[in-house]
Design a protein around this motif. Sequence first.
Motif, short mmCIF file in Angstrom:
data_model
loop_
_atom_site.label_atom_id
_atom_site.label_comp_id
_atom_site.label_asym_id
_atom_site.label_seq_id
_atom_site.Cartn_x
_atom_site.Cartn_y
_atom_site.Cartn_z
N PHE A 1 24.24 -35.82 24.06
CA PHE A 1 23.63 -36.60 25.13
C PHE A 1 22.18 -36.98 24.84
O PHE A 1 21.75 -38.12 25.07
N GLU A 2 21.40 -36.04 24.35
CA GLU A 2 19.96 -36.28 24.21
C GLU A 2 19.68 -37.45 23.26
O GLU A 2 18.91 -38.37 23.59
N LYS A 3 20.34 -37.46 22.09
CA LYS A 3 20.12 -38.55 21.14
C LYS A 3 20.68 -39.87 21.67
O LYS A 3 20.13 -40.94 21.38
N LEU A 4 21.76 -39.79 22.43
CA LEU A 4 22.29 -41.01 23.05
C LEU A 4 21.26 -41.62 23.99
O LEU A 4 21.03 -42.84 23.96
N PHE A 5 20.63 -40.80 24.81
CA PHE A 5 19.64 -41.31 25.75
C PHE A 5 18.45 -41.94 25.03
O PHE A 5 17.93 -42.98 25.46
N TYR A 6 18.02 -41.34 23.94
CA TYR A 6 16.90 -41.92 23.20
C TYR A 6 17.32 -43.21 22.48
O TYR A 6 16.51 -44.14 22.32
N PHE A 7 18.57 -43.28 22.05
CA PHE A 7 19.05 -44.50 21.40
C PHE A 7 19.05 -45.67 22.37
O PHE A 7 18.59 -46.77 22.04
N VAL A 8 19.58 -45.45 23.58
CA VAL A 8 19.61 -46.55 24.55
C VAL A 8 18.20 -46.88 25.04
O VAL A 8 17.94 -48.01 25.47
N THR A 9 17.29 -45.92 24.96
CA THR A 9 15.88 -46.23 25.25
C THR A 9 15.37 -47.29 24.29
O THR A 9 14.66 -48.22 24.69
N GLY A 10 15.75 -47.16 23.01
CA GLY A 10 15.35 -48.14 22.02
C GLY A 10 15.92 -49.52 22.29
O GLY A 10 15.23 -50.53 22.14
N ILE A 11 17.19 -49.57 22.72
CA ILE A 11 17.80 -50.87 23.05
C ILE A 11 17.06 -51.52 24.20
O ILE A 11 16.72 -52.71 24.16
N SER A 12 16.81 -50.75 25.25
CA SER A 12 16.13 -51.28 26.42
C SER A 12 14.69 -51.67 26.10
O SER A 12 14.16 -52.64 26.65
N ALA A 13 14.06 -50.93 25.18
CA ALA A 13 12.70 -51.27 24.76
C ALA A 13 12.68 -52.63 24.06
O ALA A 13 11.68 -53.36 24.12
N GLY A 14 13.79 -52.98 23.41
CA GLY A 14 13.89 -54.30 22.80
C GLY A 14 13.79 -55.40 23.83
O GLY A 14 13.22 -56.48 23.57
N ALA A 15 14.34 -55.15 25.03
CA ALA A 15 14.23 -56.13 26.11
C ALA A 15 12.78 -56.30 26.54
O ALA A 15 12.33 -57.42 26.86
#
Length: 408
Positions: free
Chosen positions: A167-181
Amino acid sequence: MKRTRECGARLFTGSYIFLMLISLMTAMSYSMISTLITNYAVELGGTLAMAGTIAGIFSVAALFSRPVGGAVCDMMNKKRICMAATVMFTLSFPGYALSGSMGVLLFFRMLQGFAFGISGTANMALVAEVVPKERLGEGLGYFGLGQVVSQVIGPIAGVAMKEQLGFEKLFYFVTGISAGAILLLILFHYDVPERNGARTETADTVRRLPAGLTFGKLIAVECLLYALTAGMFSMANGVTSSFLVLLGEQRGISNIALFFTMNAVCLFFIRILMGRIADRTSVLGIVGISLMVSLVSMVLLARAFVLKTVLLAALLKAVGQGGGQISLQSACIKAVDESRVGVASSTYYIGADIGNALGPVIGGWISGLWGYEVMFHAVAVLMGAVLAVFFCYEKRRGKNGKGRFHPG
């Protein structure tokens, strides 16, 4: 007063493509964790009831934030509002990862739902400004494709990543996607429209904002029936996603989950086609047919005992939802003055949020008493009732000289 336009009636401008990508990134990051949030809550030690609350509080927070978000978008710089909300949305993901208790997780879930409601409203309001008015339905049709794609790919990708990395790495990964926005929003060029000779982001406007939040600035009354009608499609979505698999287990229909794949694929192409049709056809014609087709899909699900019937219902549901939602979304924006696009967008989404929230609740109550067949038939009856009300309303508007929305 003129909307911000690029290159005349051109649709795929740089601004429009930027907004499509921003929406896709936001929707993808959300979809990758949406089906896993209850599992995460249980893993943190929460009960099933608390996990359900964690999942549902997102929609509740979004529902309450949309009216304020719409009003603020009409009073202030839409890009800045979208940027602030997207930043808040993005920061909630590492908040999930750092949550050590249910209380902290609940806080970040509410924060993200609140931000999601505002960012979605602001994003659609920006789209309404950069898309030529005569191609609004087409523009909204393409714009929604990102959400369809994210709903297909996001949950699968999220589950796969969680199984491999946790879970933890998944949450940080989607943080990166959203940061792209966020990065795209920074690069997005936006000229604030002039309204009555004053630009909307002036200090005076900001100072007068709280006192200016009247009911008319929070809710577009002229869009309410359109929004509630759109909520009917959302209610059908909520009922189907919550109870179709259970119906398949009860009736022994194998691979019933193919319904969702079929529905998503068909919806992708329907949105491309129906956007152009919506710009050239009356809202009554499209929404009337869409409600009828959706009604038939619910009846088919009520009586489905083989997979072929389920897949036919998936196709019809995509046709109804794709056409109806685009037409209603476009009608909401065209029903108001250009200075109230934000509140029109939020009013539309409020209807969808209500439908999503009530669908599983009403469906669970009916299915618990009388079974799934009665539940799907009940949704069909509700659609028929909404169709009758919508027909009478549009006919009355036509007699008053306000019938069809003409492009341009």
